[in-house]
Structure formats: structure tokens, C-alpha cells
Write an enzyme that holds these catalytic residues in place. Structure first.
Site, mmCIF file in Angstrom:
data_model
loop_
_atom_site.group_PDB
_atom_site.id
_atom_site.type_symbol
_atom_site.label_atom_id
_atom_site.label_comp_id
_atom_site.label_asym_id
_atom_site.label_seq_id
_atom_site.Cartn_x
_atom_site.Cartn_y
_atom_site.Cartn_z
ATOM 1 C CE1 TYR A 256 -3.749 -2.362 -0.070
ATOM 2 C CE2 TYR A 256 -2.655 -3.428 1.782
ATOM 3 C CZ TYR A 256 -3.621 -3.437 0.786
ATOM 4 O OH TYR A 256 -4.444 -4.511 0.643
ATOM 5 C CB CYS B 247 -14.169 -19.236 5.098
ATOM 6 S SG CYS B 247 -12.970 -20.445 5.725
ATOM 7 C CB CYS C 211 -6.816 -21.715 7.585
ATOM 8 S SG CYS C 211 -6.322 -20.822 6.085
#
Length: 644
Positions: free
Chosen positions: A175, A364, A344
Site C-alpha cells: 500500500y 471461507c 485453514c
């Protein structure tokens, strides 16, 4: 197993935390279009707080109304009107016992909306954003830098008014601030380019402005990339110097991550990258600091996270996608219920590929309820039924567990190994995340009152057995080759390659889709192998693949020494090798073992048809419904089981 180090109280400045677990910022894309907070945003963060983490860091939040907003439905703190919604959210999270911090960011050249103006250190463009609308960055002027510094400081003040416990400046991940810090994107010749002192000037000014605007007892965090992983980018030596400089200017904690969106394999590391990929970096500067360090990046398991704290590698651990997968990660780890943690799998499918990348809110693969908290409860059915689940792959296992939770009597029929085709991952380092999912899904069935029948179910048996409903989760057949394979050839389907029976020598994998590429990586980690992938298309991964696999997996195949032959059609396979034909002519690839990875074909589902003909209540899920990925298996299983 206990994880005592994770659950020692911690402190950031004057703020005490109940443990060392931090929820890392993940964009949820649930805010209203004007940056104000929605009910969904509040519900999402309250649920994360209920999971037991010590500190909840909210997603990156834009600081001005000029060019800092980066993504759809991003929250803002650019105006006084933003405070009220954030205050609502803060109170809800505080009620859970967690502390909460706000991350402030300016999108810089990573404006995913692709809309002008895009402002950065220079006109160095990220090709992805440029391709969206043809907009390239405008170099910010010195006057605009002054405005940005003020915007960060005023946003921090608003965060304090909303009663956040701390504020964080996002100085990583590509960024705006990173656009200045990295020589890769900063070729300025004024006071904000060239030397390290010049490139870090904007960040130091922002820190100084915040420190001059909010009281000293309001902690300030800075998130840094240990490096951006660009060859001409941020060297770790400069990051070490930067962190020392930030401490000297009043920063209370460093939140360490890595990469940026063009090097996404480091920022949001996928399944084929290592776990804890940035640990080497923060361990370079933590000994140089007296303020704490938060380590972040694929710390997906309690074992890894606890080791980071216990070894002194970092003072806190930050988990992002892992808590999207299971918001109760912390509570389960503290209770030692590690197998109950929904892992995950770092697929980047539900959260990114089918989530925010499409303009939706984050999702997800393994948690269909994320950002829809409370909307899809698992409630006990009014009528207890006898339900047969046919197939013990991921869809069958997940549906059986949900059905059991709803109070049904469940029998799971599986003649083979529970886990289905995902059992290929067991024992493989490169597929350790999928292996963890298999272990979890099997554990969830085993710990419930679910009868597992080690047999193939027939329609006649199910009809005679008096079941009220049948869930068909038998998967999809493997696609057979359309070329001859001699009987004497050592041949195995990709789905049946196992680490427990490693291959040796020259291995030719036929098929360069996802199945072929992941299999090639698994084989490459076996010792004494030379792996070649043959694909008839002109490039790998040309099917319906996750974009992050398409962009980065070929690089990892190359690093693993896997040879790639694209634009090559297999003619036949004999004891002499694999005969291929390409524009360069005919060629024979010697092979000790041939692996076919040709994907799957739609299931015929005769069982479902027979059961329907007999008047049974039948539900088809997972790849039996249509060939898909883990996302499809888990989601169809979850939503189907909720309504039976």
C-alpha cells in the site's frame, strides 16, 4: 497438549491483553458503501471476540476521501460520521472480553477498484490494477503528502474517540507507505526518494503526527513487511533499521508480515508455500527492540503459534485466515481441543477467489458462516430422522457431522478410507493443510454418535433399512485416458499417489491442471525423483482454477525442479516411455512411473436415481452433484444438512 505460552497475559503499552493471540486484519468487505459500519460488520467482529483472542485488529480502513479507499465496502475513518458506527462495534467486541485495534491504511497503487485517482510514490503501476480500467498511479505531490500525514493523524484521533484500545498504521503489503519504502516502487528524486532516510520520511512523519495528536497512553502499532520479496525491493537490513527508528519515534509494537499483492505467495501464502514464511525476518529485528513484536503469516496451527511465543521468536502471534476458518481457534487451543479446530487450508478460494475478488464479502472454504454470523445456525430438527450418508469424503464427513448436530440418527457408509480423495494429502509436507482438514473431518465424525459402516451402500439395502433420507456423497469418477497404456507400465492415478508409498526415479505426470500440478509437487518432495508434467494446452492450469494457483504455482514447480512440457499431446505410453507430439515433432519421454492426472468426469449417480424411483428423500452433494473443489464439497454439505 498444552499451549501455555500462547495464553500468558501480554501487554502493548499500557493495554493488557488476556493472551498472546491477535486476530490479524482481514478485509471483510461488509461495511456500507460510504464506509460506515453495518450490522454484518459488527456481528463478524463480535463473533471473533467471542472466540477468545486477546486482541482483535479490524480490517484496513481508509483515512481520506481522496485516493485512500482501496476496495469495495471498505470501512472508513475519514470523517466524523464514521465514529458512531465504529463505537458501536468497539462496545460489542469489548463485551466479549477482547481488546480491539483499528488499522489505518492508504491504498496507494493497490486500488482494487481500479478507479482514478490512484496515487502512489511514483507512477510505478501494478499491472493487475492497471488492467482493470487502464488507470496508472499519479505521483503524490509534497502538498498531498502533507494532507495524507494529517489524514492519518486525524483518523487516529477519531479511533480514540470511538474508544479503540490502540491504532495501527499499515506500512506493509504494497500500500501507499510501502510504495515509498520500497526502491522497487520509489524512484523519486526529492526528499521522499533515494536514500532510506528519504523513503521512510512519510512514515516517520505519520507516526510523529499521530503521537502529537493522541495521548501517549494510546498505543500505536505499525505493520511492516519484513520485505516485499522483490529483487530490487525492501532489504531486511532496512526493515531492521526502520523498526529501530519507529521505536525511537514512539511506536509501541511492530506487527510483522511480508510481501505485497504482486507477490501474493508471500502476503497471503497459499498451500504450496511454507508455514510461518516471515519468521526469519522478524527474528532479525526483534532482538534490536525493547517494544514487542507481533509475528504474522500462516501461523495456522496452535503448535506453530505456541512455538513462536515459547521460543522467544515473537511476543504475540497474529492469525488472519485461520480465524476466518474457525473463530473459536483460540478457545479450542486453550482447552487442548486441537482436532476440533477447523483448519485453514490456505486455498485462497473462499476468502479471495470466490470472495472479495468477485466483489462479494469475504467467505471461507471451510466455514460457510463467515461474515454471515448467526444467519445459518445449526438447530436441532423438530423431527428426528434416520439419515444415511453414502460416501466418506469431505462432503460426506461434513454433512454427517451437521446432521448429527441437528439430532438425526446418522449412518455413514464408506467401504474405503475416510477422507475420500483428500487422503492423498496425508504425509505430504506440501499438502499438510489438506491433511489437517482430513484429520479434522474424520475426528468430528468419530467424536459424535455416528455409525460408520465400512461397506458400499446399495439402493436395495437403504430402502429395506427404513431410512428417512439419503445423502449421496460418492464423488465423481476419475477421467480415464484416451490414449493406450501398455499393461507392463508402472501406472498410477494422481489421486492414488501417497507419501507412504513414495515413487522413485523418472516420473511423468500426464495432465497440467490443478490435479497434475499438485501431484507433481508432492512427488518432487519425495527423494530420488525426476518429475516431468506433460500438458496438451499451451500453458498449465487452464481450467476453472483458483487464480492464485494459476499465477504462482508454476513458479513453485520450477523451484522444485519439475520439468514442464506444454503444448504436447500424449500419443501412447509403453515400457519405453511416454510418446508425445508437439509442434516440435514427436518425442519419447523415458519414465519409470507414469501418473495420469486428467481430472474427473460428472457422476452418473445411478444410486440416487434408484432411490428416487423407490420414493426416497435423496440429496446429492459435493462432486457427486458436480465436480468441484473443497469449497463445493463443504458448502453443499453444510447447506444441505441444515434443511434435512
Amino acid at each position: 497438549m498444552s499451549f501455555d505460552a500462547l495464553f500468558r497475559p501480554g501487554r502493548i503499552g499500557p493495554v493488557g491483553l488476556r493472551n498472546r493471540v491477535v486476530k490479524s486484519p482481514n478485509s471483510s468487505a461488509t461495511a456500507n458503501m460510504d464506509g460506515t459500519i453495518s450490522r454484518r460488520t459488527v456481528d463478524h467482529y463480535r463473533r471473533l471476540g467471542e472466540g477468545g483472542a486477546g486482541l482483535i485488529m479490524t480490517e484496513y480502513t481508509y483515512v481520506d476521501d481522496d485516493a485512500s479507499k482501496a476496495i469495495h465496502n471498505q470501512p472508513g475513518m475519514s470523517r466524523h460520521e464514521h465514529i458512531a458506527g465504529w463505537g458501536w462495534l468497539v462496545d460489542e467486541v469489548h463485551a466479549t472480553g477482547a481488546k480491539i485495534g483499528l488499522q489505518l491504511a492508504h491504498g496507494g497503487r493497490q486500488i482494487f477498484l481500479g478507479t482514478a485517482p490512484i496515487k502512489s510514490a511514483t507512477d510505478s503501476s501494478w499491472d493487475y490494477v492497471e488492467a482493470v480500467a487502464g488507470v496508472i498511479p499519479q505521483p503524490v505531490t509534497v502538498a498531498e503528502i502533507d494532507d495524507i500525514v494529517t489524514a492519518f493523524a486525524q483518523a487516529a484521533l477519531r479511533a480514540r474517540k470511538a474508544r479503540f484500545d490502540l491504532v495501527e498504521v499499515h506500512a506493509g503489503h504494497g500500500y501507499l507507505i510501502t510504495n515509498f519504502l520500497s526502491p522497487h516502487t520509489n524512484s523519486r528524486t526529492d526528499d521522499y526518494g533515494g536514500s532510506f532516510a528519504n523513503r521512510s520520511r512519510i512514515l516517520v512523519r505519520i507516526v510523529d503526527a499521530i503521537r502529537a495528536t493522541v495521548p501517549r497512553d494510546f498505543p500505536l502499532s505499525v505493520r511492516v513487511s519484513v520485505t516485499d520479496y522483490e529483487p530490487d525491493g525492501i532489504p531486511i537490513e532496512e526493515t531492521v533499521e526502520l523498526c529501530r527508528l519507529l521505536e525511537a519515534h514512539g511506536v509501541d509494537v511492530i506487527h510483522a508480515s511480508g510481501g505485497h499483492h504482486a507477490t501474493m505467495e508471500w502476503e497471503v501464502s497459499p498451500w504450496f508455500n511454507t508455514r510461518a514464511p516471515h519468521r526469519w525476518g522478524w527474528e532479525k529485528f526483534r532482538p534490536e527492540l525493547s517494544i514487542p513484536v507481533i509475528g504474522s503469516g500462516s501461523l495456522v496451527s496452535p503448535e506453530i503459534a505456541n512455538d513462536v511465543i515459547a521460543s522467544g521468536s515473537a511476543d504475540f502471534v497474529s492469525l488472519g485466515r485461520a480465524m476466518l476458518a474457525d473463530p473459536d481457534w483460540t478457545r479450542k487451543a486453550q482447552a487442548g481441543r486441537t482436532l476440533e479446530i477447523v483448519p485453514c487450508i490456505r486455498c485462497n478460494d473462499g476468502c479471495l477467489h470466490r470472495g472479495v475478488d468477485t466483489g462479494r464479502s469475504v467467505g471461507c472454504t471451510v466455514n460457510p458462516s463467515v461474515t454471515e454470523e448467526g444467519r445459518f445456525p445449526i438447530t436441532v430438527s423438530d423431527t428426528r430422522k434416520s439419515v444415511a450418508v453414502v460416501g466418506g469424503g469431505p462432503a460426506g464427513l461434513r454433512s454427517a457431522a451437521v446432521l448429527s448436530d441437528r439430532g438425526h440418527e446418522v449412518r455413514l457408509f464408506e467401504p474405503g478410507e475416510l477422507g475420500g480423495l483428500l487422503t492423498h494429502a496425508l504425509g505430504s509436507t506440501v499438502k499438510q493443510d489438506i491433511a489437517a482438514l482430513v484429520t479434522h473431518l474424520v475426528h468430528e465424525v468419530r467424536r459424535r454418535d455416528i455409525a460408520v459402516v465400512p461397506a458400499r451402500a446399495t439402493a436395495a439395502e437403504l430402502v429395506a433399512g427404513g431410512v428417512d433420507a439419503v445423502v449421496v456423497a460418492t464423488g465423481a469418477p476419475l477421467r480415464e485416458p484416451d490414449f493406450p497404456i501398455a499393461a507392463e507400465v508402472s501406472h498410477v492415478h494422481a489421486a492414488h499417489v501417497r507419501a507412504q508409498t513414495p515413487l522413485r526415479g523418472r516420473v511423468v505426470v500426464i495432465g497440467g491442471g490443478f490435479q497434475g500440478c499438485e501431484t507433481a509437487l508432492r512427488i518432487a518432495e519425495m527423494s530420488d525423483t525426476e518429475v516431468t508434467v506433460v500438458e496438451q494446452q499451451d500453458s498449465l492450469l487452464t481450467g476453472d482454477e483458483v487464480i492464485y494457483d494459476v499465477l504462482k504455482l508454476p513458479q513453485f514447480l520450477d523451484r522444485a525442479g519439475v520439468r514442464i512440457r506444454t503444448g504436447a499431446r500424449v500419443c501412447d505410453v509403453s515400457a519405453d516411455g511416454v510418446a508425445i507430439r508437439s509442434t516440435g515433432g514427436d518425442e519419447l519421454l523415458p519414465a519409470d512411473t507414469v501418473v495420469t492426472a486428467l481430472g474427473r468426469v460428472p457422476a452418473s449417480n445411478e444410486l440416487a436415481d434408484e432411490l428416487r424411483s423407490a420414493g426416497m428423500d435423496v440429496h446429492v452433494i459435493g462432486s457427486a452433484l458436480r465436480p468441484g473443489r473443497v469449497y463445493d464439497a463443504i458448502h453443499t454439505a453444510f447447506f444441505t444438512a441444515r434443511v434435512i
